[in-house]
Design a protein around this motif. Structure first.
Motif, short mmCIF file in Angstrom:
data_model
loop_
_atom_site.label_atom_id
_atom_site.label_comp_id
_atom_site.label_asym_id
_atom_site.label_seq_id
_atom_site.Cartn_x
_atom_site.Cartn_y
_atom_site.Cartn_z
N THR A 68 0.82 -1.22 0.00
CA THR A 68 0.00 0.00 0.00
C THR A 68 0.85 1.27 0.00
O THR A 68 0.43 2.29 -0.52
CB THR A 68 -0.93 0.01 1.21
N GLU A 69 2.05 1.21 0.57
CA GLU A 69 2.88 2.41 0.68
C GLU A 69 3.41 2.88 -0.68
O GLU A 69 3.86 4.04 -0.80
CB GLU A 69 4.05 2.17 1.64
N TYR A 70 3.35 2.02 -1.70
CA TYR A 70 3.87 2.39 -3.01
C TYR A 70 2.77 2.71 -4.02
O TYR A 70 3.05 2.94 -5.19
CB TYR A 70 4.75 1.26 -3.57
N VAL A 71 1.51 2.73 -3.56
CA VAL A 71 0.38 2.94 -4.47
C VAL A 71 0.49 4.28 -5.20
O VAL A 71 0.33 4.37 -6.42
CB VAL A 71 -0.96 2.84 -3.71
N LEU A 115 9.31 0.61 -12.39
CA LEU A 115 8.36 0.02 -11.45
C LEU A 115 9.09 -0.65 -10.29
O LEU A 115 8.74 -0.46 -9.11
CB LEU A 115 7.47 -1.00 -12.17
N LYS A 116 10.11 -1.43 -10.60
CA LYS A 116 10.88 -2.11 -9.55
C LYS A 116 11.65 -1.11 -8.70
O LYS A 116 11.85 -1.31 -7.51
CB LYS A 116 11.86 -3.11 -10.20
N SER A 117 12.08 -0.01 -9.33
CA SER A 117 12.86 0.99 -8.60
C SER A 117 12.01 1.73 -7.57
O SER A 117 12.39 1.85 -6.41
CB SER A 117 13.47 1.98 -9.59
N LYS A 120 10.91 -0.52 -4.70
CA LYS A 120 12.01 -1.21 -4.03
C LYS A 120 11.93 -2.73 -4.23
O LYS A 120 12.31 -3.51 -3.35
CB LYS A 120 12.03 -0.87 -2.54
N GLY A 121 11.41 -3.12 -5.39
CA GLY A 121 11.32 -4.54 -5.72
C GLY A 121 10.03 -5.21 -5.30
O GLY A 121 9.77 -6.35 -5.69
#
Length: 251
Positions: A68-71, A115-117, A120-121
């Motif tokens: 959720t923190e990367y949404v 996206l991965k960056s 953070k994977g």
């Protein structure tokens, strides 16, 4: 990009083979004003803009599962890539699945790396083709010393063409070695130039041995040099280093 550089390096070292890297493309459908449907696999295949009625590009449905923190960051990335959010479902309290629809051309370049960056994977990505949709696409040509370089041509959305063309011109200016004549680097859409950079010529001081005397003597020498540079620019060839093609991919 890392795998690309490794493979390219091995081809050069082990097989003495120089590879030209080009901007990745997808297949498009171009509809002409005469009603013809053309399959476009390469930017150079696109007809003249005056002959095109519209261009359709492939769209995909992308499923991304992340924390959720990367949404917010992922949503911003997808919108930047001309994506539209279709659905958002919270699988658990800290895991969410987002569904987007976006052009296939936007993910074949650097989408997965970004996206991965930003996650953070911690983001999985899966997609499936949906259909073809009409888009405002243009062919961006790079012209060096008056000649179009097909390997640097790209089909790109109209709104991003000017920025992308300007970045390519600025990058090529740093990477192409200076010649004895001025080199013009231009980005063009059809006959319209949207960006330009100049690489100044390597100059020889032809007036170094002129001591004293009339100023007209120096002017004659400078005018003679100017004519020589102009003639050299018309017949001179510009060699584009391999690093220039790689730099375009890293923009």
């Amino acid at each position: 990009m890392l795998h690309l550089e490794i493979i390219q390096e091995r081809l050069e070292r082990e097989f003495n083979m120089t590879v030209i890297t080009t901007v990745p493309n997808v297949s498009y459908f171009a509809y002409t004003v005469r009603g013809e449907k053309l399959n476009i696999n390469n930017p150079s295949d696109l007809p003249d803009p005056t002959m095109i009625d519209h261009v359709e590009e492939p769209y995909i449905k992308a499923n991304i599962i992340t924390k959720t923190e990367y949404v917010g960051a992922i949503m911003g990335l997808c919108i930047e890539k001309r994506g539209a959010i279709i659905n958002q479902v919270y699988l658990t309290t800290d895991r969410v699945e987002m569904v987007f629809e976006m052009p296939l051309a936007e993910i074949v370049f650097d989408f997965y790396d970004k996206l991965k960056s930003i996650s953070k994977g911690y983001a999985s990505f899966d997609y499936a083709p949906v259909d073809y949709r009409s888009s405002e696409l243009v062919r961006l040509d790079i012209i060096i010393n008056g000649e179009v370089v097909d390997a640097l041509a790209a089909l790109i959305h109209k709104n991003r063409a000017a920025e992308f063309g300007r970045k390519i011109c600025e990058k090529l200016k740093d990477l192409i070695p200076r010649q004895q004549f001025q080199i013009a680097i231009q980005a063009a859409i059809g006959a319209k130039i949207i960006a330009r950079e100049n690489i100044s010529a390597i100059r020889k001081d032809v007036t170094a041995k002129c001591y004293g005397g009339d100023i007209s003597r120096k002017r004659k020498l400078l005018e003679k040099q100017k004519k020589g540079k102009k003639r050299m620019r018309q017949v001179g060839n510009v060699e584009i280093p391999q690093s220039a093609f790689m730099a375009v991919l890293k923009l």
